[in-house]
Scaffold this motif. Structure first.
Motif, PDB file in Angstrom:
ATOM      1  N   GLU A   7      36.194  48.028   9.586  1.00 37.86           N
ATOM      2  CA  GLU A   7      35.300  48.441   9.286  1.00 37.86           C
ATOM      3  C   GLU A   7      35.144  49.535   8.507  1.00 37.86           C
ATOM      4  OE1 GLU A   7      30.492  50.360   9.759  1.00 37.86           O
ATOM      5  OE2 GLU A   7      32.149  48.564  11.277  1.00 37.86           O
ATOM      6  N   ARG A  35      35.529  49.505   3.866  1.00 34.24           N
ATOM      7  CA  ARG A  35      34.070  49.852   3.421  1.00 34.24           C
ATOM      8  C   ARG A  35      35.915  51.235   2.220  1.00 34.24           C
ATOM      9  NH1 ARG A  35      29.247  50.731   4.839  1.00 34.24           N
ATOM     10  NH2 ARG A  35      28.817  49.884   7.312  1.00 34.24           N
ATOM     11  N   THR A  38      30.016  40.591   6.785  1.00 33.82           N
ATOM     12  CA  THR A  38      29.631  41.281   5.598  1.00 33.82           C
ATOM     13  C   THR A  38      29.188  40.879   5.154  1.00 33.82           C
ATOM     14  OG1 THR A  38      31.329  39.895   3.508  1.00 33.82           O
ATOM     15  CG2 THR A  38      32.546  41.659   4.640  1.00 33.82           C
ATOM     16  N   GLU A  60      30.717  47.326   1.147  1.00 29.61           N
ATOM     17  CA  GLU A  60      30.310  48.736   1.204  1.00 29.61           C
ATOM     18  C   GLU A  60      29.361  47.749   2.423  1.00 29.61           C
ATOM     19  OE1 GLU A  60      27.387  49.563  -2.035  1.00 29.61           O
ATOM     20  OE2 GLU A  60      28.905  50.311  -2.948  1.00 29.61           O
ATOM     21  N   ASN A  61      28.872  46.820   2.951  1.00 28.98           N
ATOM     22  CA  ASN A  61      28.061  46.119   4.091  1.00 28.98           C
ATOM     23  C   ASN A  61      29.131  45.578   4.799  1.00 28.98           C
ATOM     24  OD1 ASN A  61      25.953  47.017   2.594  1.00 28.98           O
ATOM     25  ND2 ASN A  61      25.636  45.464   0.950  1.00 28.98           N
TER      26      ASN A  61
END
Length: 335
Positions: free
Chosen positions: A86, A90, A234, A95-96
């Protein structure tokens, strides 16, 4: 388009090339003799520049690219970073994104923002006629388990979505692609068919990284020694609408400090039918490392004559995105 950002960067290969072990070849030899990269691009690579080249597609619904860097830094640092998938994603600009435990639970998807989803289509959609891609059994559960006339229908549908996605991932973690067939009336899923075809037509990658690449198909059976798995989701835009994707990232450390990593997309809620990223990386004696990356993706939206213009645009975006991605990794490794 975040097609590239949905797939994690990878690193290293251990196989024979023209009868010579890959461990005895320089990266320059690999690029020139096995991958057909021009002498000019190999010289740019050796000088520390990012090099990206087009890869001919093996189907009319496919886009592909490859690239290479020589980066100052320690490959082991990148390996440690990849283990925190993760954080890596990022930092790379997605971002998601969220890590998924093994086995997966609905809590792993608590941060997936579904407020912008219009679930009303799920009241009546059928296989082949549903905006969101899912097994028929999941459609039945949406239609039976959500009180669509109540004021809380949206929140009920969102909660059920997280539960069903967790069940899907947990099934994959336990039984791989074969287990996903249970959600599709016992038949092989269309995505699985596309992924297997994409992978098996990638002859150079298959030859260079077998049996590691084969494990992308056979997981969880017959794991190569020292292989680790990570899972993540994602939710970024693919085209005009947000798309939820599920990923299986594989990591294998090899003798001599070499590392194999691959990323397999095993689900997308729309558009992207299959995607994989694989690469070759090896540490050098001068505290640098080489990385050669291959990325491929398929989508029905770019197939045939009608998708020719869109396919050209996405192909260009993929190569540009790969160049940005490799430049970011090169610069990050040197910090």
């Amino acid at each position: 388009m975040r097609l590239l950002g949905s797939i994690v960067l990878a690193a290293a290969v251990s196989a024979a090339i023209h009868g010579q072990p890959a461990a005895t070849l320089t990266t320059e030899q690999l690029l020139t003799d096995r991958l057909g990269v021009s002498a000019a691009d190999v010289a740019k690579f050796a000088a520390g520049n990012v090099v990206v080249w087009p890869v001919p597609p093996t189907a009319d619904n496919e886009v592909a690219a490859a690239g290479a860097i020589r980066a100052k830094g320690d490959l082991r640092r990148i390996v440690a970073w990849l283990r925190d998938i993760e954080a890596f994603m990022r930092a790379a600009g997605t971002e998601n994104v969220g890590a998924i435990a093994n086995p997966a639970t609905a809590a792993d998807f608590a941060r997936v923002n579904l407020d912008d989803v219009d679930f009303t289509d799920l009241k009546s959609c059928r296989p082949g006629k549903c905006e969101i891609r899912m097994p028929a059994s999941f459609m039945d559960r949406f239609q039976k388990d959500v009180a669509w006339t109540s004021g809380s229908a949206q929140s009920q549908a969102a909660a059920l979505s997280r539960t069903l996605v967790a069940e899907y991932v947990a099934a994959y973690q336990k039984g791989g692609d074969a287990a996903l067939a249970a959600f599709h009336n016992g038949t092989t899923t269309p995505d699985t068919n596309e992924f297997q075809d994409l992978l098996r037509r990638s002859v150079k990658v298959w030859e260079l990284a077998h049996p590691f690449v084969s494990y992308l198909e056979t997981y969880p059976a017959a794991a190569p020694e020292g292989t680790e798995s990570r899972f993540y989701w994602t939710r970024d835009k693919a085209g005009r609408k947000p798309t939820l994707t599920l990923h299986h990232a594989l990591l294998q450390q090899l003798p001599g400090g070499r590392v194999l990593v691959a990323d397999k997309q095993f689900y997308a809620s729309r558009q992207i039918d299959a995607a994989v990223m694989i690469a070759f990386g090896v540490p050098n004696a001068d505290k640098s490392f080489d990385l050669v990356v291959s990325v491929k993706a398929r989508s029905g939206a770019i197939g045939g004559v009608a998708g020719k213009v869109l396919r050209g645009r996405i192909d260009k975006e993929m190569r540009e995105g790969l160049e940005i991605y490799l430049r970011w990794l090169r610069d990050s490794a040197a910090l």
